[in-house]
Design a protein around this motif. Structure first.
Motif, PDB file in Angstrom:
ATOM      1  N   LEU A  23       0.714  -1.122  -0.128  1.00 38.88           N
ATOM      2  CA  LEU A  23       0.118   0.057   0.145  1.00 38.88           C
ATOM      3  C   LEU A  23       0.734   1.178  -0.038  1.00 38.88           C
ATOM      4  CD1 LEU A  23      -2.655   1.337   0.123  1.00 38.88           C
ATOM      5  CD2 LEU A  23      -2.551   1.208   2.847  1.00 38.88           C
ATOM      6  N   LEU A  24       1.753   1.470   0.858  1.00 41.14           N
ATOM      7  CA  LEU A  24       2.790   2.430   1.006  1.00 41.14           C
ATOM      8  C   LEU A  24       3.652   2.654  -0.254  1.00 41.14           C
ATOM      9  CD1 LEU A  24       4.067   2.563   4.484  1.00 41.14           C
ATOM     10  CD2 LEU A  24       2.470   3.846   3.909  1.00 41.14           C
ATOM     11  N   SER A  25       3.749   1.578  -1.078  1.00 46.71           N
ATOM     12  CA  SER A  25       4.485   1.568  -2.262  1.00 46.71           C
ATOM     13  C   SER A  25       3.884   2.444  -3.317  1.00 46.71           C
ATOM     14  CB  SER A  25       4.798   0.391  -2.950  1.00 46.71           C
ATOM     15  OG  SER A  25       3.880  -0.321  -3.431  1.00 46.71           O
ATOM     16  N   GLU A  26       2.606   2.363  -3.259  1.00 45.21           N
ATOM     17  CA  GLU A  26       1.718   3.265  -4.011  1.00 45.21           C
ATOM     18  C   GLU A  26       1.274   4.769  -3.735  1.00 45.21           C
ATOM     19  OE1 GLU A  26      -1.684   0.572  -4.115  1.00 45.21           O
ATOM     20  OE2 GLU A  26      -0.971  -0.895  -4.883  1.00 45.21           O
ATOM     21  N   ARG A  27       1.724   5.195  -2.610  1.00 47.32           N
ATOM     22  CA  ARG A  27       1.469   6.402  -2.201  1.00 47.32           C
ATOM     23  C   ARG A  27       2.654   7.328  -1.875  1.00 47.32           C
ATOM     24  NH1 ARG A  27      -3.923   5.871  -0.306  1.00 47.32           N
ATOM     25  NH2 ARG A  27      -4.868   4.019  -1.614  1.00 47.32           N
ATOM     26  N   ASP A  28       2.959   8.230  -2.780  1.00 49.47           N
ATOM     27  CA  ASP A  28       4.170   9.179  -2.558  1.00 49.47           C
ATOM     28  C   ASP A  28       4.158   9.928  -1.579  1.00 49.47           C
ATOM     29  OD1 ASP A  28       4.799   8.368  -5.204  1.00 49.47           O
ATOM     30  OD2 ASP A  28       3.917   9.932  -6.444  1.00 49.47           O
ATOM     31  N   THR A  29       3.062  10.371  -0.922  1.00 53.73           N
ATOM     32  CA  THR A  29       3.006  11.504   0.076  1.00 53.73           C
ATOM     33  C   THR A  29       2.956  10.530   1.601  1.00 53.73           C
ATOM     34  OG1 THR A  29       0.783  11.716  -0.077  1.00 53.73           O
ATOM     35  CG2 THR A  29       2.236  13.244  -1.102  1.00 53.73           C
TER      36      THR A  29
END
Length: 258
Positions: A23-29
């Protein structure tokens, strides 16, 4: 995130940790703890324990001002410990920097990963106008010259297996893809308009290992400048020279380029 497949074996705690990483790999911020819990359909308590472990192990970090969690570069470092990736990127780094310096263009190195193209190496043009692909980017398998070049130097049964896992784009048939890969294999290189950026021409050559199969691809997304003194043919020739050099360093031999 990757779609979960039915399995006879489960490890709930491990799955929760992997879900967070994906999940975090898809969210830049980054995301807050509550946002992660909501996105994964988990309780805040479950997510808190997982985040503490991932943070202690260095996989995620928390911004003290926003309380958002983001991936660190540690996961990228772990990926590069895979022997073939680590060896290839270590060899390719200096060669790619030299290539970009000679042709005033950006270049990237890609491999196949889980039905997609993964950029594992990248250098930027030394000039003021730069077009580059982000390091770590995952690109559609069938809409990337890197992927097509790698697949052109794979057994046909492997290509057909991937076609089952990753459907070809609408309006394109499997037979058309196979014909195009055959043409790339015959030419030894792909030169074609970019799939995603107008005015860009991809120059992509395979990196061949000792088995005779492509384990990666070196690609230059060529941009034309008004004051450019380096010709397109010069760029193409230098890409081929670098791909030959990298292949030889891995015990492989590039086919004759037409």
């Amino acid at each position: 995130m990757k779609q979960k497949q039915n399995s006879a074996y489960t490890a709930p705690a491990l799955e929760k940790g992997l879900d967070i990483l994906e999940l975090l790999s898809e969210r830049d911020t980054g995301l807050t703890q509550s946002e992660i819990a909501r996105a994964l359909g988990r309780s805040v308590g479950e997510i808190f324990r997982m985040l503490m472990v991932l943070q202690d192990r260095g996989y995620v970090s928390q911004d003290p001002l926003s309380d958002r969690y983001s991936l660190t570069t540690f996961i990228f470092e772990v990926a590069h410990r895979i022997p073939i990736v680590g060896r290839m990127t270590a060899i390719a780094g200096p060669a790619m920097r030299e290539l970009s310096g000679k042709i005033n263009q950006s270049a990237h190195l890609a491999i196949l990963s889980e039905g997609a193209v993964l950029v594992v190496g990248q250098t930027t043009s030394p000039g003021n106008n730069v077009l580059s692909v982000r390091l770590g980017a995952r690109i559609d398998l069938w809409r990337a010259s890197s992927g097509r070049v790698i697949l052109a130097f794979q057994p046909e049964k492997e290509v057909k297996r991937l076609m089952k896992d990753v459907p070809v784009p609408p309006g394109t048939s499997a037979s058309q893809i196979l014909d195009e890969l055959s043409a790339i294999r015959a030419a030894g290189i792909e030169v074609r308009d970019s799939f995603v950026v107008k005015g860009v021409v991809n120059i992509s050559a395979p990196i061949i290992d000792h088995s005779g199969l492509a384990i990666g691809a070196l690609t230059v997304p060529h941009i034309e400048r008004f004051d450019e003194t380096i010709t397109f043919e010069k760029c193409k020739a230098e890409v081929i020279v670098t791909a030959v050099r990298l292949s030889k360093s891995l015990g492989g031999q590039l086919p004759e380029i037409n």
